[in-house]
Scaffold this motif. Structure first.
Motif, PDB file in Angstrom:
ATOM      1  N   GLU A  30      -1.987 -17.003  -1.191  1.00  0.00           N
ATOM      2  CA  GLU A  30      -1.083 -16.027  -1.799  1.00  0.00           C
ATOM      3  C   GLU A  30      -0.981 -14.752  -0.968  1.00  0.00           C
ATOM      4  O   GLU A  30       0.064 -14.102  -0.931  1.00  0.00           O
ATOM      5  N   ALA A  31      -2.081 -14.392  -0.317  1.00  0.00           N
ATOM      6  CA  ALA A  31      -2.102 -13.125   0.415  1.00  0.00           C
ATOM      7  C   ALA A  31      -1.422 -13.218   1.773  1.00  0.00           C
ATOM      8  O   ALA A  31      -0.651 -12.328   2.153  1.00  0.00           O
ATOM      9  N   VAL A  32      -1.726 -14.279   2.534  1.00  0.00           N
ATOM     10  CA  VAL A  32      -1.205 -14.370   3.907  1.00  0.00           C
ATOM     11  C   VAL A  32      -0.538 -15.705   4.224  1.00  0.00           C
ATOM     12  O   VAL A  32      -0.033 -15.899   5.327  1.00  0.00           O
ATOM     13  N   GLY A  33      -0.583 -16.642   3.291  1.00  0.00           N
ATOM     14  CA  GLY A  33      -0.019 -17.956   3.565  1.00  0.00           C
ATOM     15  C   GLY A  33      -1.100 -18.961   3.914  1.00  0.00           C
ATOM     16  O   GLY A  33      -2.130 -18.615   4.482  1.00  0.00           O
ATOM     17  N   GLU A  34      -0.866 -20.193   3.581  1.00  0.00           N
ATOM     18  CA  GLU A  34      -1.870 -21.247   3.779  1.00  0.00           C
ATOM     19  C   GLU A  34      -2.101 -21.518   5.255  1.00  0.00           C
ATOM     20  O   GLU A  34      -1.162 -21.611   6.042  1.00  0.00           O
ATOM     21  N   GLY A  35      -3.383 -21.625   5.645  1.00  0.00           N
ATOM     22  CA  GLY A  35      -3.738 -21.995   7.004  1.00  0.00           C
ATOM     23  C   GLY A  35      -3.690 -20.883   8.028  1.00  0.00           C
ATOM     24  O   GLY A  35      -3.909 -21.132   9.209  1.00  0.00           O
ATOM     25  N   VAL A  36      -3.449 -19.658   7.607  1.00  0.00           N
ATOM     26  CA  VAL A  36      -3.353 -18.554   8.556  1.00  0.00           C
ATOM     27  C   VAL A  36      -4.724 -18.052   8.978  1.00  0.00           C
ATOM     28  O   VAL A  36      -4.967 -17.764  10.150  1.00  0.00           O
ATOM     29  N   VAL A  37      -5.661 -17.963   8.023  1.00  0.00           N
ATOM     30  CA  VAL A  37      -6.982 -17.388   8.274  1.00  0.00           C
ATOM     31  C   VAL A  37      -8.057 -18.448   8.071  1.00  0.00           C
ATOM     32  O   VAL A  37      -8.020 -19.203   7.095  1.00  0.00           O
ATOM     33  N   ASP A  38      -9.026 -18.505   8.978  1.00  0.00           N
ATOM     34  CA  ASP A  38     -10.181 -19.386   8.815  1.00  0.00           C
ATOM     35  C   ASP A  38     -11.215 -18.696   7.932  1.00  0.00           C
ATOM     36  O   ASP A  38     -11.462 -17.496   8.065  1.00  0.00           O
ATOM     37  N   ASN A  46     -17.855  -7.745   2.922  1.00  0.00           N
ATOM     38  CA  ASN A  46     -17.629  -7.160   1.617  1.00  0.00           C
ATOM     39  C   ASN A  46     -16.187  -7.435   1.207  1.00  0.00           C
ATOM     40  O   ASN A  46     -15.261  -7.223   1.997  1.00  0.00           O
ATOM     41  N   TYR A  47     -16.004  -7.898  -0.022  1.00  0.00           N
ATOM     42  CA  TYR A  47     -14.661  -8.313  -0.436  1.00  0.00           C
ATOM     43  C   TYR A  47     -13.649  -7.166  -0.360  1.00  0.00           C
ATOM     44  O   TYR A  47     -12.450  -7.388  -0.141  1.00  0.00           O
ATOM     45  N   ARG A  48     -14.123  -5.938  -0.530  1.00  0.00           N
ATOM     46  CA  ARG A  48     -13.211  -4.791  -0.462  1.00  0.00           C
ATOM     47  C   ARG A  48     -12.724  -4.549   0.973  1.00  0.00           C
ATOM     48  O   ARG A  48     -11.698  -3.912   1.184  1.00  0.00           O
ATOM     49  N   GLU A  49     -13.481  -5.043   1.950  1.00  0.00           N
ATOM     50  CA  GLU A  49     -13.088  -4.861   3.349  1.00  0.00           C
ATOM     51  C   GLU A  49     -12.197  -5.987   3.856  1.00  0.00           C
ATOM     52  O   GLU A  49     -11.543  -5.842   4.888  1.00  0.00           O
ATOM     53  N   ILE A  50     -12.173  -7.104   3.136  1.00  0.00           N
ATOM     54  CA  ILE A  50     -11.397  -8.248   3.615  1.00  0.00           C
ATOM     55  C   ILE A  50      -9.913  -7.909   3.659  1.00  0.00           C
ATOM     56  O   ILE A  50      -9.207  -8.282   4.602  1.00  0.00           O
ATOM     57  N   ARG A  66      -3.737  -4.254  -2.179  1.00  0.00           N
ATOM     58  CA  ARG A  66      -5.199  -4.186  -2.271  1.00  0.00           C
ATOM     59  C   ARG A  66      -5.687  -4.371  -3.702  1.00  0.00           C
ATOM     60  O   ARG A  66      -6.657  -5.078  -3.955  1.00  0.00           O
ATOM     61  N   GLU A  67      -5.045  -3.742  -4.655  1.00  0.00           N
ATOM     62  CA  GLU A  67      -5.507  -3.800  -6.047  1.00  0.00           C
ATOM     63  C   GLU A  67      -5.489  -5.226  -6.581  1.00  0.00           C
ATOM     64  O   GLU A  67      -6.450  -5.689  -7.189  1.00  0.00           O
ATOM     65  N   GLU A  68      -4.395  -5.932  -6.358  1.00  0.00           N
ATOM     66  CA  GLU A  68      -4.302  -7.321  -6.807  1.00  0.00           C
ATOM     67  C   GLU A  68      -5.309  -8.194  -6.073  1.00  0.00           C
ATOM     68  O   GLU A  68      -5.940  -9.076  -6.672  1.00  0.00           O
ATOM     69  N   PHE A  69      -5.466  -7.954  -4.770  1.00  0.00           N
ATOM     70  CA  PHE A  69      -6.389  -8.734  -3.950  1.00  0.00           C
ATOM     71  C   PHE A  69      -7.819  -8.598  -4.466  1.00  0.00           C
ATOM     72  O   PHE A  69      -8.522  -9.585  -4.676  1.00  0.00           O
ATOM     73  N   GLU A  70      -8.259  -7.367  -4.683  1.00  0.00           N
ATOM     74  CA  GLU A  70      -9.636  -7.131  -5.142  1.00  0.00           C
ATOM     75  C   GLU A  70      -9.848  -7.663  -6.554  1.00  0.00           C
ATOM     76  O   GLU A  70     -10.957  -8.101  -6.905  1.00  0.00           O
TER      77      GLU A  70
END
Length: 218
Positions: A30-38, A46-50, A66-70
């Motif tokens: 949802e954040a960057v698209g499937e398969g973009v990040v390993d 830390n999840y807040r830094e991701i 950021r708010e939705e992500f965290e």
């Protein structure tokens, strides 16, 4: 060696399996698209830094605030640590053996203190630790930066060169190495693809980890 510092997710408890599933199936697509990040890139952070990491390295793909992500992580943590995560097999016996040898022990994690508190309270293992160091105590970036381990060594009163850090991720191993500690990469079914080659030692499973830690602290 005079102290053993345990990472929490993927070492002290088997929560990494659930975090990886959450990230692979919900957060990252949802954040960057499937398969973009390993997964290996963010494991141990830390999840807040991701979110900041994704913004810096994959900004053109990032489509979540950021708010939705965290919120994904915060909502998942309550259920995960209360209901799903299980304690490292044989941990209490290992902790007792280390204590009998005069070895100091601590939890050193990038996770927030309240998440660590859920785990410690649920399994009743507070008495096994001389210190608990969380992401709340870090002024700068979390793992792979060494600050959290430097704080851990200070909290248990042991020079970093006499500390063992048990980690399941590349970021965690790098943090321990940069802090000047002996790093132990902990291999499980979940992190078979993780590159732990920079660790001083690698233990495959709880029994091998127990034997290695007792050998290093003998």
């Amino acid at each position: 060696m005079d102290a053993v510092l345990f990472d929490m997710d993927g070492v002290l408890v088997d929560s990494e399996e659930y975090w990886v599933e959450l990230e692979e199936e919900q957060v990252l697509p949802e954040a960057v698209g499937e398969g973009v990040v390993d997964d290996e890139e963010i494991t141990g952070m830390n999840y807040r830094e991701i979110h900041g990491y994704l913004e810096e390295h994959y900004g053109e793909h990032l489509d979540m605030g950021r708010e939705e992500f965290e919120a994904y992580y915060e909502d998942a943590a309550e259920e995960l640590y209360h209901e799903h995560a299980e304690l490292l097999e044989g941990f209490e016996a290992l902790a007792d053996d280390l204590r009998d040898r005069g070895v100091r022990t601590a939890v050193v994690s990038s996770s927030p203190l309240d998440w660590i508190g859920i785990v410690v309270d649920r399994f009743g293992i507070d008495e096994h630790f001389d210190a608990v160091v969380s992401g709340n105590e870090i002024d700068g970036p979390s793992k792979p930066e060494p600050e959290v381990y430097e704080i851990g060594a200070a909290e248990v009163g042991v020079d970093p060169s006499e500390c063992i850090a048990v980690e399941d991720s590349e970021n965690g191993v790098e943090a321990a190495n940069r802090a000047g500690m002996t790093s132990v990469g902990y291999r499980t079914e979940i992190n078979q693809g993780m590159d732990l080659s920079t660790a001083d030692h690698v233990a495959d499973g709880p029994q091998e980890l127990r034997g290695l830690l007792l050998e290093l602290t003998s």
